[in-house]
Structures are given as C-alpha cells and as structure tokens.
Design a protein around this motif. Structure first.
Motif, PDB file in Angstrom:
ATOM      1  N   GLY A  87      48.230  40.623  37.597  1.00 14.95           N
ATOM      2  CA  GLY A  87      46.545  39.742  36.798  1.00 14.95           C
ATOM      3  C   GLY A  87      46.715  38.151  36.981  1.00 14.95           C
ATOM      4  O   GLY A  87      45.733  37.559  36.367  1.00 14.95           O
ATOM      5  N   ALA A  88      47.991  37.902  36.097  1.00 12.64           N
ATOM      6  CA  ALA A  88      48.334  36.474  36.103  1.00 12.64           C
ATOM      7  C   ALA A  88      48.063  35.580  37.396  1.00 12.64           C
ATOM      8  O   ALA A  88      47.273  35.003  38.113  1.00 12.64           O
ATOM      9  N   VAL A  89      49.016  36.639  38.588  1.00 10.66           N
ATOM     10  CA  VAL A  89      48.240  35.702  39.664  1.00 10.66           C
ATOM     11  C   VAL A  89      47.384  36.127  40.682  1.00 10.66           C
ATOM     12  O   VAL A  89      46.954  35.083  40.959  1.00 10.66           O
ATOM     13  N   LEU A  90      45.905  37.074  40.455  1.00 15.04           N
ATOM     14  CA  LEU A  90      44.686  37.178  40.676  1.00 15.04           C
ATOM     15  C   LEU A  90      44.009  36.458  40.034  1.00 15.04           C
ATOM     16  O   LEU A  90      42.938  36.597  40.117  1.00 15.04           O
ATOM     17  N   SER A  91      44.520  36.031  38.744  1.00 10.01           N
ATOM     18  CA  SER A  91      43.637  35.260  37.881  1.00 10.01           C
ATOM     19  C   SER A  91      42.750  33.943  37.685  1.00 10.01           C
ATOM     20  O   SER A  91      41.250  34.399  37.909  1.00 10.01           O
ATOM     21  N   GLU A  92      43.289  33.595  39.277  1.00  5.57           N
ATOM     22  CA  GLU A  92      41.957  32.527  39.371  1.00  5.57           C
ATOM     23  C   GLU A  92      41.401  33.094  40.083  1.00  5.57           C
ATOM     24  O   GLU A  92      40.497  32.717  40.255  1.00  5.57           O
ATOM     25  N   TYR A  93      40.901  34.048  41.363  1.00  8.87           N
ATOM     26  CA  TYR A  93      39.997  34.396  41.854  1.00  8.87           C
ATOM     27  C   TYR A  93      38.981  35.634  41.250  1.00  8.87           C
ATOM     28  O   TYR A  93      38.105  36.070  41.558  1.00  8.87           O
ATOM     29  N   GLU A  95      38.575  34.193  38.199  1.00 16.18           N
ATOM     30  CA  GLU A  95      38.067  33.749  36.438  1.00 16.18           C
ATOM     31  C   GLU A  95      36.780  34.306  36.112  1.00 16.18           C
ATOM     32  O   GLU A  95      36.309  33.846  34.848  1.00 16.18           O
ATOM     33  N   LYS A  96      35.676  34.253  36.530  1.00 14.40           N
ATOM     34  CA  LYS A  96      34.238  33.716  36.972  1.00 14.40           C
ATOM     35  C   LYS A  96      33.822  35.076  36.516  1.00 14.40           C
ATOM     36  O   LYS A  96      32.601  35.330  36.355  1.00 14.40           O
ATOM     37  N   LEU A  97      34.337  36.303  36.449  1.00 17.03           N
ATOM     38  CA  LEU A  97      33.911  37.377  36.463  1.00 17.03           C
ATOM     39  C   LEU A  97      34.049  37.740  34.915  1.00 17.03           C
ATOM     40  O   LEU A  97      34.670  37.293  34.382  1.00 17.03           O
ATOM     41  N   SER A  98      33.490  38.591  34.156  1.00 14.64           N
ATOM     42  CA  SER A  98      33.065  39.177  32.760  1.00 14.64           C
ATOM     43  C   SER A  98      34.455  39.307  32.666  1.00 14.64           C
ATOM     44  O   SER A  98      34.788  40.707  33.103  1.00 14.64           O
ATOM     45  N   LEU A  99      34.226  40.170  31.368  1.00 13.27           N
ATOM     46  CA  LEU A  99      35.143  40.977  30.822  1.00 13.27           C
ATOM     47  C   LEU A  99      35.518  42.723  31.422  1.00 13.27           C
ATOM     48  O   LEU A  99      36.882  42.837  31.673  1.00 13.27           O
ATOM     49  N   ILE A 100      34.238  42.782  30.730  1.00 15.25           N
ATOM     50  CA  ILE A 100      34.451  44.427  31.745  1.00 15.25           C
ATOM     51  C   ILE A 100      34.322  44.666  33.027  1.00 15.25           C
ATOM     52  O   ILE A 100      35.234  45.171  33.506  1.00 15.25           O
ATOM     53  N   LYS A 101      33.645  43.435  33.697  1.00 13.51           N
ATOM     54  CA  LYS A 101      34.020  43.642  34.730  1.00 13.51           C
ATOM     55  C   LYS A 101      36.292  43.361  35.336  1.00 13.51           C
ATOM     56  O   LYS A 101      36.149  44.443  36.375  1.00 13.51           O
ATOM     57  N   LYS A 102      36.371  42.941  34.885  1.00  8.41           N
ATOM     58  CA  LYS A 102      37.865  42.311  35.127  1.00  8.41           C
ATOM     59  C   LYS A 102      38.777  43.335  34.609  1.00  8.41           C
ATOM     60  O   LYS A 102      39.767  44.345  35.078  1.00  8.41           O
ATOM     61  N   LEU A 103      38.058  44.197  33.541  1.00  8.56           N
ATOM     62  CA  LEU A 103      38.918  45.652  32.727  1.00  8.56           C
ATOM     63  C   LEU A 103      38.656  46.828  33.597  1.00  8.56           C
ATOM     64  O   LEU A 103      40.158  47.702  33.664  1.00  8.56           O
ATOM     65  N   LEU A 104      37.514  47.198  34.108  1.00  5.80           N
ATOM     66  CA  LEU A 104      37.402  48.290  35.344  1.00  5.80           C
ATOM     67  C   LEU A 104      37.466  47.829  36.595  1.00  5.80           C
ATOM     68  O   LEU A 104      38.256  48.580  37.304  1.00  5.80           O
ATOM     69  N   ILE A 105      37.639  46.446  36.754  1.00  6.09           N
ATOM     70  CA  ILE A 105      39.047  46.655  38.042  1.00  6.09           C
ATOM     71  C   ILE A 105      40.496  46.822  38.010  1.00  6.09           C
ATOM     72  O   ILE A 105      40.925  47.112  38.641  1.00  6.09           O
ATOM     73  N   PHE A 121      43.538  36.903  50.192  1.00  5.39           N
ATOM     74  CA  PHE A 121      42.796  36.024  49.026  1.00  5.39           C
ATOM     75  C   PHE A 121      43.357  34.228  49.111  1.00  5.39           C
ATOM     76  O   PHE A 121      42.195  33.310  49.492  1.00  5.39           O
ATOM     77  N   LYS A 122      45.101  34.786  49.690  1.00  2.00           N
ATOM     78  CA  LYS A 122      44.895  33.077  50.040  1.00  2.00           C
ATOM     79  C   LYS A 122      44.353  32.626  51.360  1.00  2.00           C
ATOM     80  O   LYS A 122      44.732  31.395  51.671  1.00  2.00           O
ATOM     81  N   LYS A 123      44.112  33.562  51.995  1.00  4.64           N
ATOM     82  CA  LYS A 123      43.541  32.750  53.200  1.00  4.64           C
ATOM     83  C   LYS A 123      42.135  33.060  53.381  1.00  4.64           C
ATOM     84  O   LYS A 123      41.706  32.215  54.461  1.00  4.64           O
ATOM     85  N   ASN A 124      41.433  33.465  52.730  1.00  6.35           N
ATOM     86  CA  ASN A 124      39.589  32.961  52.703  1.00  6.35           C
ATOM     87  C   ASN A 124      39.393  32.549  50.951  1.00  6.35           C
ATOM     88  O   ASN A 124      38.942  33.024  50.642  1.00  6.35           O
ATOM     89  N   LYS A 125      40.121  31.462  51.014  1.00  8.07           N
ATOM     90  CA  LYS A 125      39.450  31.305  49.143  1.00  8.07           C
ATOM     91  C   LYS A 125      38.204  30.740  48.829  1.00  8.07           C
ATOM     92  O   LYS A 125      37.625  30.831  48.089  1.00  8.07           O
ATOM     93  N   SER A 126      37.868  30.363  50.404  1.00  4.67           N
ATOM     94  CA  SER A 126      36.282  29.616  49.732  1.00  4.67           C
ATOM     95  C   SER A 126      35.172  30.540  49.922  1.00  4.67           C
ATOM     96  O   SER A 126      34.426  30.744  49.885  1.00  4.67           O
ATOM     97  N   GLU A 127      35.423  32.469  50.137  1.00  8.68           N
ATOM     98  CA  GLU A 127      35.016  33.514  50.063  1.00  8.68           C
ATOM     99  C   GLU A 127      34.469  33.482  48.320  1.00  8.68           C
ATOM    100  O   GLU A 127      35.467  33.094  47.450  1.00  8.68           O
ATOM    101  N   GLN A 128      32.626  33.436  48.235  1.00 11.65           N
ATOM    102  CA  GLN A 128      32.540  34.109  46.677  1.00 11.65           C
ATOM    103  C   GLN A 128      32.711  35.422  46.286  1.00 11.65           C
ATOM    104  O   GLN A 128      32.622  35.291  44.817  1.00 11.65           O
ATOM    105  N   TYR A 129      32.736  36.284  46.542  1.00 11.28           N
ATOM    106  CA  TYR A 129      32.486  37.646  46.349  1.00 11.28           C
ATOM    107  C   TYR A 129      34.491  38.761  46.321  1.00 11.28           C
ATOM    108  O   TYR A 129      34.027  39.481  47.001  1.00 11.28           O
TER     109      TYR A 129
END
Length: 228
Positions: A87-93, A95-105, A121-129
C-alpha cells in the motif's frame, strides 16, 4: 493515453503467465483444507474471505493443530501485514481515488498483481487511469484462485503426490523476482531478506514474514543513500 478497458486488459495479460504456478498452488490449498478434515464450504469461504494462499494454509494448519481462533487470526494478520508495504508503494498512484475505491482495490491486491502493476506503473506514470491495470491483475488472480481452490476441494485428493505440485508454491514467488536477479543492488536486498527470514524464523506469530522485508527495506534505503 490508454483507455480504462485497455489498461484493464493489459493487467490481465501481464498477470496471465503467473497462472501457471498460481493454479496448482490454489489446488493445493483446496486439497489441504479437505485433507485436514475441514468442511469444504468452510475451505471455499476462507478462499473468498482471506484470498491468500500462504495465509490460508497457515490458518488451516494452526486450527487443525489445536490453536485458538485468536492465535490463528493473529498469525494470518502478521503474514498479510506485508500488504501494508504494498500500500505504501502504490499510494502515490492511487492518491486521487476515494477511500471506498481504495478499500475495494486493496482486497484484490496480491503478490503477483502488485509486482506486475508496480512495474507497469513505473514505466507509464503519465497514464490517467493506472488503477485499472491493478484491477485487471487483481480480478484475474481472484477468478483463477477461486476456480483453482474449488478444483482442489473436488479433485485434490485424487492428484498423485509424485506430481510434486507443492513445488509450485515457491515457483510462484520465484517468477516475481527472477528479472531482478540481474541487478546487484536488488540481489543484495533479496539475500538480506532471505537470510533474515531464516534468522528470525522462530519469532512469535510467524512475524519473520514482516521482520525480514522491513530489514531488507532498510538495506535498500541504505543502498540508495550510498548511490546518491
């Protein structure tokens, strides 16, 4: 810019090679539960609730050995505490999601899915989704795991022991790290993690599973500092 569907599909494709080892692992988990005398419905329900091979095996073995439910649940919590690091590693990618979405994921994040999505993620940081890639890996793992566990419950007792399906368990994790063996700093971190897990193997509540990666992370931080 990739669409949500394209990212989801890419996640499915990236995680697919891991199914060669994950499916036998799931069959083993289902078969072990039945062999230990647990109700098949309980074994399958546990596969849905816990959704973690190592955790499920430890949980069943502790209960069958007479351990209390509290001890078994605590042990599973310690084993799964490594997901805090994910979770700590993925948090930066995310962070814009709601708490409910984060919990489900978070429910569908497993070792193999984390490894593949983090690499993407590291290779495609510019992707929106980007999180749709993570959903793709997680959903694929979840569906295959449930089918494999159910197959193990039904067919596991008929699988000959000489097939060596238990060897699929370490293969699952070897497949994750094999690409990083070419990098010296990564190799050092892996060796530290492996040696510390052996050193602290007898720590209470199977806590070596969280102690060893924490020590490895400290070594990784030290290596990064030295590089700078």
């Amino acid at each position: 810019m990739l669409t949500k569907k394209q990212l989801f599909t890419r996640g499915m494709l990236d995680i697919s090679p891991h199914m060669l080892s994950v499916i036998p692992f799931g069959i083993i988990c289902g078969a072990i539960g039945v062999e230990l005398g647990f109700d098949p419905l309980l074994v399958y329900a546990m596969s849905i609730i816990i959704f973690g091979g190592a955790s499920q095996i430890v949980f069943l073995q502790l209960l069958s050995g007479g351990a209390s439910g509290l001890v078994a649940a605590t042990s599973v919590g310690v084993i799964n505490s490594r997901h805090l690091l994910y979770g700590a590693v993925l948090s930066e990618y995310l962070e814009k999601l709601s708490l409910i979405k984060k919990l489900l994921i978070s429910y569908i994040i497993v070792d193999q899915g984390f490894a593949e999505s983090n690499k993407f993620f590291k290779k495609n940081k510019s992707e929106q989704y980007l999180h749709y890639h993570l959903i793709g890996t997680g959903c694929t793992m979840w569906v295959c795991w449930q089918i494999a566990t159910l197959s193990g419950i039904i067919l596991g007792s008929f699988v000959p022991e000489e097939l060596g399906l238990k060897f699929a368990i370490p293969l699952t994790f070897i497949a994750i790290v094999i690409q990083d063996l070419k990098k010296l700093d990564h190799l050092i971190v892996m060796i530290v993690c492996g040696l510390s897990s052996l050193l602290f193997y007898d720590a209470p509540f199977r806590s070596y599973i969280i102690i060893s990666p924490i020590l490895a992370l400290l070594v990784a931080a030290l290596i990064l500092r030295l590089k700078k």
